[in-house]
Motif scaffolding. Structure first.
Motif, PDB file in Angstrom:
ATOM      1  N   VAL A   1       0.173  11.298  -7.273  1.00  0.00           N
ATOM      2  CA  VAL A   1      -0.402  10.686  -6.074  1.00  0.00           C
ATOM      3  C   VAL A   1       0.003   9.222  -5.975  1.00  0.00           C
ATOM      4  O   VAL A   1       0.001   8.500  -6.978  1.00  0.00           O
ATOM      5  N   ILE A   2       0.360   8.776  -4.769  1.00  0.00           N
ATOM      6  CA  ILE A   2       0.589   7.349  -4.527  1.00  0.00           C
ATOM      7  C   ILE A   2      -0.768   6.698  -4.257  1.00  0.00           C
ATOM      8  O   ILE A   2      -1.498   7.137  -3.364  1.00  0.00           O
ATOM      9  N   LEU A   3      -1.106   5.678  -5.028  1.00  0.00           N
ATOM     10  CA  LEU A   3      -2.356   4.939  -4.825  1.00  0.00           C
ATOM     11  C   LEU A   3      -2.132   3.692  -3.972  1.00  0.00           C
ATOM     12  O   LEU A   3      -2.998   3.298  -3.194  1.00  0.00           O
ATOM     13  N   GLU A   4      -0.989   3.063  -4.123  1.00  0.00           N
ATOM     14  CA  GLU A   4      -0.626   1.866  -3.360  1.00  0.00           C
ATOM     15  C   GLU A   4       0.866   1.934  -3.070  1.00  0.00           C
ATOM     16  O   GLU A   4       1.616   2.503  -3.864  1.00  0.00           O
ATOM     17  N   PRO A   5       1.321   1.364  -1.937  1.00  0.00           N
ATOM     18  CA  PRO A   5       0.602   0.589  -0.937  1.00  0.00           C
ATOM     19  C   PRO A   5      -0.316   1.474  -0.093  1.00  0.00           C
ATOM     20  O   PRO A   5      -0.153   2.697  -0.054  1.00  0.00           O
ATOM     21  N   ALA A   6      -1.260   0.831   0.592  1.00  0.00           N
ATOM     22  CA  ALA A   6      -2.305   1.546   1.318  1.00  0.00           C
ATOM     23  C   ALA A   6      -1.753   2.504   2.370  1.00  0.00           C
ATOM     24  O   ALA A   6      -2.323   3.562   2.610  1.00  0.00           O
ATOM     25  N   VAL A   7      -0.613   2.159   2.977  1.00  0.00           N
ATOM     26  CA  VAL A   7      -0.057   3.000   4.041  1.00  0.00           C
ATOM     27  C   VAL A   7       0.323   4.386   3.512  1.00  0.00           C
ATOM     28  O   VAL A   7       0.340   5.355   4.266  1.00  0.00           O
ATOM     29  N   TYR A   8       0.611   4.499   2.223  1.00  0.00           N
ATOM     30  CA  TYR A   8       0.969   5.788   1.630  1.00  0.00           C
ATOM     31  C   TYR A   8      -0.088   6.286   0.648  1.00  0.00           C
ATOM     32  O   TYR A   8       0.153   7.247  -0.087  1.00  0.00           O
ATOM     33  N   ALA A   9      -1.258   5.644   0.628  1.00  0.00           N
ATOM     34  CA  ALA A   9      -2.311   6.041  -0.306  1.00  0.00           C
ATOM     35  C   ALA A   9      -2.672   7.510  -0.101  1.00  0.00           C
ATOM     36  O   ALA A   9      -2.795   7.979   1.027  1.00  0.00           O
ATOM     37  N   ASN A  10      -2.800   8.221  -1.211  1.00  0.00           N
ATOM     38  CA  ASN A  10      -3.163   9.646  -1.264  1.00  0.00           C
ATOM     39  C   ASN A  10      -2.047  10.595  -0.854  1.00  0.00           C
ATOM     40  O   ASN A  10      -2.274  11.801  -0.762  1.00  0.00           O
ATOM     41  N   GLU A  11      -0.850  10.082  -0.618  1.00  0.00           N
ATOM     42  CA  GLU A  11       0.310  10.964  -0.443  1.00  0.00           C
ATOM     43  C   GLU A  11       0.548  11.621  -1.800  1.00  0.00           C
ATOM     44  O   GLU A  11       0.599  10.950  -2.827  1.00  0.00           O
TER      45      GLU A  11
ATOM     46  N   ILE B   1       9.768   1.072   3.920  1.00  0.00           N
ATOM     47  CA  ILE B   1       9.278  -0.260   3.561  1.00  0.00           C
ATOM     48  C   ILE B   1      10.202  -1.309   4.168  1.00  0.00           C
ATOM     49  O   ILE B   1      11.377  -1.057   4.414  1.00  0.00           O
ATOM     50  N   THR B   2       9.650  -2.493   4.428  1.00  0.00           N
ATOM     51  CA  THR B   2      10.432  -3.562   5.049  1.00  0.00           C
ATOM     52  C   THR B   2      10.731  -4.698   4.083  1.00  0.00           C
ATOM     53  O   THR B   2      11.462  -5.614   4.423  1.00  0.00           O
ATOM     54  N   GLU B   3      10.163  -4.623   2.878  1.00  0.00           N
ATOM     55  CA  GLU B   3      10.390  -5.641   1.857  1.00  0.00           C
ATOM     56  C   GLU B   3      10.164  -5.023   0.496  1.00  0.00           C
ATOM     57  O   GLU B   3       9.682  -3.893   0.394  1.00  0.00           O
ATOM     58  N   ALA B   4      10.520  -5.754  -0.550  1.00  0.00           N
ATOM     59  CA  ALA B   4      10.293  -5.269  -1.909  1.00  0.00           C
ATOM     60  C   ALA B   4       8.812  -4.931  -2.067  1.00  0.00           C
ATOM     61  O   ALA B   4       7.945  -5.735  -1.751  1.00  0.00           O
ATOM     62  N   THR B   5       8.529  -3.714  -2.540  1.00  0.00           N
ATOM     63  CA  THR B   5       7.163  -3.206  -2.598  1.00  0.00           C
ATOM     64  C   THR B   5       6.930  -2.488  -3.919  1.00  0.00           C
ATOM     65  O   THR B   5       7.769  -1.697  -4.357  1.00  0.00           O
ATOM     66  N   ASP B   6       5.787  -2.746  -4.539  1.00  0.00           N
ATOM     67  CA  ASP B   6       5.393  -2.013  -5.742  1.00  0.00           C
ATOM     68  C   ASP B   6       4.594  -0.781  -5.333  1.00  0.00           C
ATOM     69  O   ASP B   6       3.613  -0.878  -4.610  1.00  0.00           O
ATOM     70  N   PHE B   7       5.034   0.393  -5.806  1.00  0.00           N
ATOM     71  CA  PHE B   7       4.304   1.632  -5.595  1.00  0.00           C
ATOM     72  C   PHE B   7       3.504   1.935  -6.856  1.00  0.00           C
ATOM     73  O   PHE B   7       4.065   1.986  -7.953  1.00  0.00           O
ATOM     74  N   VAL B   8       2.202   2.101  -6.703  1.00  0.00           N
ATOM     75  CA  VAL B   8       1.347   2.488  -7.832  1.00  0.00           C
ATOM     76  C   VAL B   8       1.145   3.988  -7.741  1.00  0.00           C
ATOM     77  O   VAL B   8       0.636   4.506  -6.738  1.00  0.00           O
TER      78      VAL B   8
ATOM     79  N   VAL C   1       5.923   1.375  -9.817  1.00  0.00           N
ATOM     80  CA  VAL C   1       7.349   1.570  -9.564  1.00  0.00           C
ATOM     81  C   VAL C   1       7.797   0.582  -8.491  1.00  0.00           C
ATOM     82  O   VAL C   1       7.308   0.638  -7.362  1.00  0.00           O
ATOM     83  N   PRO C   2       8.707  -0.357  -8.816  1.00  0.00           N
ATOM     84  CA  PRO C   2       9.185  -1.293  -7.794  1.00  0.00           C
ATOM     85  C   PRO C   2      10.153  -0.614  -6.829  1.00  0.00           C
ATOM     86  O   PRO C   2      11.024   0.142  -7.245  1.00  0.00           O
ATOM     87  N   GLY C   3       9.951  -0.882  -5.534  1.00  0.00           N
ATOM     88  CA  GLY C   3      10.831  -0.304  -4.521  1.00  0.00           C
ATOM     89  C   GLY C   3      11.503  -1.384  -3.698  1.00  0.00           C
ATOM     90  O   GLY C   3      10.912  -2.430  -3.428  1.00  0.00           O
ATOM     91  N   THR C   4      12.759  -1.135  -3.314  1.00  0.00           N
ATOM     92  CA  THR C   4      13.540  -2.047  -2.484  1.00  0.00           C
ATOM     93  C   THR C   4      14.017  -1.287  -1.259  1.00  0.00           C
ATOM     94  O   THR C   4      14.473  -0.145  -1.385  1.00  0.00           O
TER      95      THR C   4
END
Length: 197
Positions: free
Chosen positions: A49-59, A76-83, A98-101
């Motif tokens: 399950v993706i917990l963060e970012p909020a836009v994908y929470a619970n995916e 994503i529009t910028e470097a984003t950490d996925f929890v 997981v860092p995403g670019t």
């Protein structure tokens, strides 16, 4: 000469603007594997399950027979950490970041290792099993949701999935699944629907 310089300048400006727009919003995918920390075996049907970012929470995704999972189409529009959290009945939950670019697919370097529950160090007692309670399971005590393939079920005629399969496990008070010899009948009821109906 001035005409060529002007054309080149306009072309470079266009490329700069186009490249800038193109890189601001890109889809990424995240691929990984879930394994048993004790023996390294792949864990099938673990819930990731993706917990963060909020836009994908619970995916969420279920791992396949190789323990593998993939989230795709994550914009994503910028470097984003996925929890991301991985879980499976009988194992402790594990969370990784997981860092995403934008525009770059990610494969998680190391498998996500789930530790079986009740495997803490002991005093070398006579029970050789991994569970704290041995023997056959007793009567039903709890119902555990073990997998859910989709977070949303849509309304009829909307053009998307209108049904889903949820997997539950009936366990005794020690967390052991019931067997055919002590099976139980479970009835589910939907108490309310969209709009309270």
């Amino acid at each position: 000469k001035k005409y060529h310089l002007l054309s080149l300048s306009i072309l470079l400006s266009f490329l700069f603007v186009y490249t800038g727009c193109e890189s601001t919003s890109k889809d990424v995918s995240i691929t990984g594997q879930v394994v048993n920390n004790t023996n390294g075996d792949a864990i099938e049907e673990a819930v990731v399950v993706i917990l963060e970012p909020a836009v994908y929470a619970n995916e969420s995704k279920l791992t396949d027979e190789n323990g593998s999972f993939t989230f795709s189409g994550l914009t994503i529009t910028e470097a984003t950490d996925f929890v991301i959290e991985a879980r499976k009945t009988g194992f402790d939950r594990v969370t990784v970041t997981v860092p995403g670019t934008p525009g770059q697919d990610v494969t998680i370097d190391s498998p996500i290792s789930l530790i079986p529950e009740n495997t803490g160090g002991g005093d070398g007692g006579g029970d050789t099993g991994g569970d704290q309670v041995s023997g056959p399971s007793s009567g039903p005590a709890q119902i555990i949701l073990t997998s859910i393939p989709k977070q949303a079920i849509n309304i009829a005629e909307t053009g998307d999935e209108i049904s889903g399969t949820f997997t539950f496990q009936v366990q005794d008070s020690a967390g052991r699944p019931l067997t055919l010899s002590n099976q139980a009948t479970v009835n589910f009821q939907i108490l309310s629907g969209p709009g309270g109906g």
